[in-house]
Motif scaffolding. Structure first.
Motif, PDB file in Angstrom:
ATOM      1  N   ASN A 106       1.973 -29.758   9.332  1.00  0.00           N
ATOM      2  CA  ASN A 106       3.273 -28.669   9.410  1.00  0.00           C
ATOM      3  C   ASN A 106       2.967 -27.519   8.828  1.00  0.00           C
ATOM      4  N   PHE A 107       1.955 -27.335   7.763  1.00  0.00           N
ATOM      5  CA  PHE A 107       1.532 -26.068   7.071  1.00  0.00           C
ATOM      6  C   PHE A 107      -0.041 -26.348   7.091  1.00  0.00           C
ATOM      7  N   GLN A 108      -0.533 -26.249   8.167  1.00  0.00           N
ATOM      8  CA  GLN A 108      -2.032 -26.457   8.507  1.00  0.00           C
ATOM      9  C   GLN A 108      -2.685 -25.061   8.088  1.00  0.00           C
ATOM     10  N   TYR A 109      -1.773 -23.777   8.363  1.00  0.00           N
ATOM     11  CA  TYR A 109      -2.370 -22.519   8.221  1.00  0.00           C
ATOM     12  C   TYR A 109      -2.310 -21.963   6.762  1.00  0.00           C
ATOM     13  N   SER A 110      -1.998 -22.772   5.924  1.00  0.00           N
ATOM     14  CA  SER A 110      -1.785 -22.484   4.470  1.00  0.00           C
ATOM     15  C   SER A 110      -2.764 -22.972   3.689  1.00  0.00           C
ATOM     16  N   LYS A 111      -3.418 -22.414   2.649  1.00  0.00           N
ATOM     17  CA  LYS A 111      -4.328 -23.034   1.660  1.00  0.00           C
ATOM     18  C   LYS A 111      -3.808 -24.056   0.789  1.00  0.00           C
ATOM     19  N   PHE A 112      -2.648 -24.188   0.801  1.00  0.00           N
ATOM     20  CA  PHE A 112      -1.780 -25.374   0.028  1.00  0.00           C
ATOM     21  C   PHE A 112      -0.883 -25.866   0.881  1.00  0.00           C
ATOM     22  N   PRO A 113      -1.578 -26.844   1.878  1.00  0.00           N
ATOM     23  CA  PRO A 113      -0.655 -27.271   2.959  1.00  0.00           C
ATOM     24  C   PRO A 113       0.397 -28.314   2.436  1.00  0.00           C
ATOM     25  N   TRP A 114       1.360 -28.248   1.692  1.00  0.00           N
ATOM     26  CA  TRP A 114       2.462 -29.068   1.197  1.00  0.00           C
ATOM     27  C   TRP A 114       3.656 -28.234   0.948  1.00  0.00           C
ATOM     28  N   VAL A 115       4.765 -28.926   0.745  1.00  0.00           N
ATOM     29  CA  VAL A 115       5.978 -28.090   0.586  1.00  0.00           C
ATOM     30  C   VAL A 115       5.897 -27.499  -0.826  1.00  0.00           C
ATOM     31  N   ASN A 116       6.452 -26.595  -1.297  1.00  0.00           N
ATOM     32  CA  ASN A 116       6.420 -25.953  -2.503  1.00  0.00           C
ATOM     33  C   ASN A 116       6.936 -26.593  -3.563  1.00  0.00           C
ATOM     34  N   TYR A 117       8.113 -27.340  -3.284  1.00  0.00           N
ATOM     35  CA  TYR A 117       8.982 -28.050  -4.630  1.00  0.00           C
ATOM     36  C   TYR A 117       8.224 -29.368  -4.789  1.00  0.00           C
ATOM     37  N   GLN A 118       7.148 -29.809  -3.930  1.00  0.00           N
ATOM     38  CA  GLN A 118       6.443 -31.120  -4.522  1.00  0.00           C
ATOM     39  C   GLN A 118       5.191 -30.498  -5.233  1.00  0.00           C
ATOM     40  N   ASP A 119       4.787 -29.380  -5.356  1.00  0.00           N
ATOM     41  CA  ASP A 119       3.742 -28.730  -6.298  1.00  0.00           C
ATOM     42  C   ASP A 119       3.916 -28.874  -7.619  1.00  0.00           C
ATOM     43  N   GLY A 120       3.192 -29.721  -8.404  1.00  0.00           N
ATOM     44  CA  GLY A 120       3.395 -30.144  -9.782  1.00  0.00           C
ATOM     45  C   GLY A 120       3.447 -28.835 -10.749  1.00  0.00           C
ATOM     46  N   ASN A 121       2.999 -27.609 -10.148  1.00  0.00           N
ATOM     47  CA  ASN A 121       2.891 -26.544 -11.035  1.00  0.00           C
ATOM     48  C   ASN A 121       4.033 -25.600 -10.964  1.00  0.00           C
ATOM     49  N   LEU A 122       4.804 -25.766 -10.027  1.00  0.00           N
ATOM     50  CA  LEU A 122       6.073 -25.146  -9.743  1.00  0.00           C
ATOM     51  C   LEU A 122       7.356 -25.787  -9.985  1.00  0.00           C
ATOM     52  N   ASN A 123       8.337 -25.180 -10.294  1.00  0.00           N
ATOM     53  CA  ASN A 123       9.877 -25.566 -10.618  1.00  0.00           C
ATOM     54  C   ASN A 123      10.615 -24.873  -9.352  1.00  0.00           C
ATOM     55  N   ILE A 124      10.724 -25.590  -8.283  1.00  0.00           N
ATOM     56  CA  ILE A 124      11.630 -24.822  -7.187  1.00  0.00           C
ATOM     57  C   ILE A 124      12.818 -25.610  -6.989  1.00  0.00           C
ATOM     58  N   SER A 125      14.046 -24.848  -7.189  1.00  0.00           N
ATOM     59  CA  SER A 125      15.310 -25.407  -7.157  1.00  0.00           C
ATOM     60  C   SER A 125      15.843 -25.113  -5.572  1.00  0.00           C
ATOM     61  N   ILE A 126      15.400 -24.055  -4.995  1.00  0.00           N
ATOM     62  CA  ILE A 126      15.864 -23.995  -3.540  1.00  0.00           C
ATOM     63  C   ILE A 126      14.712 -23.695  -2.504  1.00  0.00           C
ATOM     64  N   PRO A 127      14.311 -24.701  -1.963  1.00  0.00           N
ATOM     65  CA  PRO A 127      13.126 -24.515  -0.927  1.00  0.00           C
ATOM     66  C   PRO A 127      13.611 -23.384   0.194  1.00  0.00           C
ATOM     67  N   ILE A 128      12.644 -22.510   0.409  1.00  0.00           N
ATOM     68  CA  ILE A 128      12.816 -21.712   1.733  1.00  0.00           C
ATOM     69  C   ILE A 128      11.831 -22.108   2.783  1.00  0.00           C
ATOM     70  N   PHE A 129      12.144 -22.327   3.918  1.00  0.00           N
ATOM     71  CA  PHE A 129      11.522 -22.789   5.098  1.00  0.00           C
ATOM     72  C   PHE A 129      11.616 -21.383   6.100  1.00  0.00           C
ATOM     73  N   SER A 130      10.468 -20.753   6.523  1.00  0.00           N
ATOM     74  CA  SER A 130      10.683 -19.650   7.563  1.00  0.00           C
ATOM     75  C   SER A 130       9.438 -19.490   8.302  1.00  0.00           C
ATOM     76  N   ILE A 131      10.030 -19.194   9.532  1.00  0.00           N
ATOM     77  CA  ILE A 131       9.238 -18.650  10.556  1.00  0.00           C
ATOM     78  C   ILE A 131       8.840 -17.173  10.523  1.00  0.00           C
ATOM     79  N   HIS A 132       7.910 -16.636  11.145  1.00  0.00           N
ATOM     80  CA  HIS A 132       7.654 -15.178  11.130  1.00  0.00           C
ATOM     81  C   HIS A 132       8.180 -14.671  12.484  1.00  0.00           C
TER      82      HIS A 132
END
Length: 230
Positions: A106-132
């Motif tokens: 899903n996020f193969q073009y990212s250097k961090f290919p996982w959804v941001n709210y599952q990153d243990g270093n981040l506190n995300i309360s509202i995930p944003i998904f966006s295309i360009h």
């Protein structure tokens, strides 16, 4: 009291299975930013959108492209965007849905290919998904865009990228909340309208389906294209 308790119970049950999604598109941050009267309009609009997302406790925000007006937004625009995202989208409110698909795809073009709210270093309360969109599409030798900066910072989940002009296979982000399942497809604006039209006609665009219980998914396709004559 019985009626009230029952209503509250039904609402709670309903919330456990219901996605609340705020959809916005074509915000064009930075448009007329030097205008003395309208210079802050896009920034105010973005803040209002995120404020509504926070107030209504949505599960996530879905952006349909052209978050930025220019391919290379100014420092003011980038700073204002980051400020808004940090203010409204970070916090301790729990996320009530899960991702079942392969995020490395899903996020193969990212250097961090996982959804941001599952990153243990981040506190995300509202995930944003966006295309360009076509205003903020990836360019240059590294094929980067402003959304990739937000993705690297862990504030936006950029999806729907395709580098091929011969055949496109769109793999969905599979989301589940309670008993509700969504297959979220995305295709950003990187291919001219006429060519993409021919690709659809010639069946060169494939929507990949979930392997299990494919008929149990609600399919949602986010695409950014011009309303062409076709």
């Amino acid at each position: 009291l019985i009626t009230s308790d029952r209503t509250a119970y039904l609402n709670k049950v309903d919330d456990e299975d219901t996605f609340k999604i705020l959809i916005a598109t074509d915000i064009h941050l930075g448009y007329l930013e030097k205008d003395p009267v309208r210079g802050n309009d896009t920034f105010v609009t973005f803040n209002e959108i995120l404020e509504q997302a926070q107030k209504n406790e949505v599960d996530f925000v879905l952006l349909g492209g052209d978050l930025f007006h220019d391919n290379k937004p100014s420092r003011k625009t980038i700073h204002s965007c980051l400020e808004s995202l940090r203010k409204y989208c970070m916090g301790d409110r729990p996320i009530h849905f899960e991702i079942l698909s392969d995020q490395a795809v899903n996020f193969q073009y990212s250097k961090f290919p996982w959804v941001n709210y599952q990153d243990g270093n981040l506190n995300i309360s509202i995930p944003i998904f966006s295309i360009h969109g076509n205003h903020d599409d990836p360019t240059g030798a590294d094929a980067l865009c402003a959304l990739d900066i937000l993705s690297c910072a862990g504030l936006v989940n950029h999806f729907g990228r395709s580098t091929s002009v011969e055949k496109i296979d769109i793999s969905p982000i599979l989301l589940r909340k309670g008993r509700t399942k969504i297959a979220l497809y995305g295709l950003g604006k990187s291919i001219p309208d006429e060519r993409l039209y021919r690709m659809f006609v010639n069946k060169q665009v494939t929507m990949l389906r979930p392997k299990e219980d494919e008929d149990s998914w609600f399919n949602l396709f986010v695409i950014h294209q011009n309303r062409y004559q076709y």
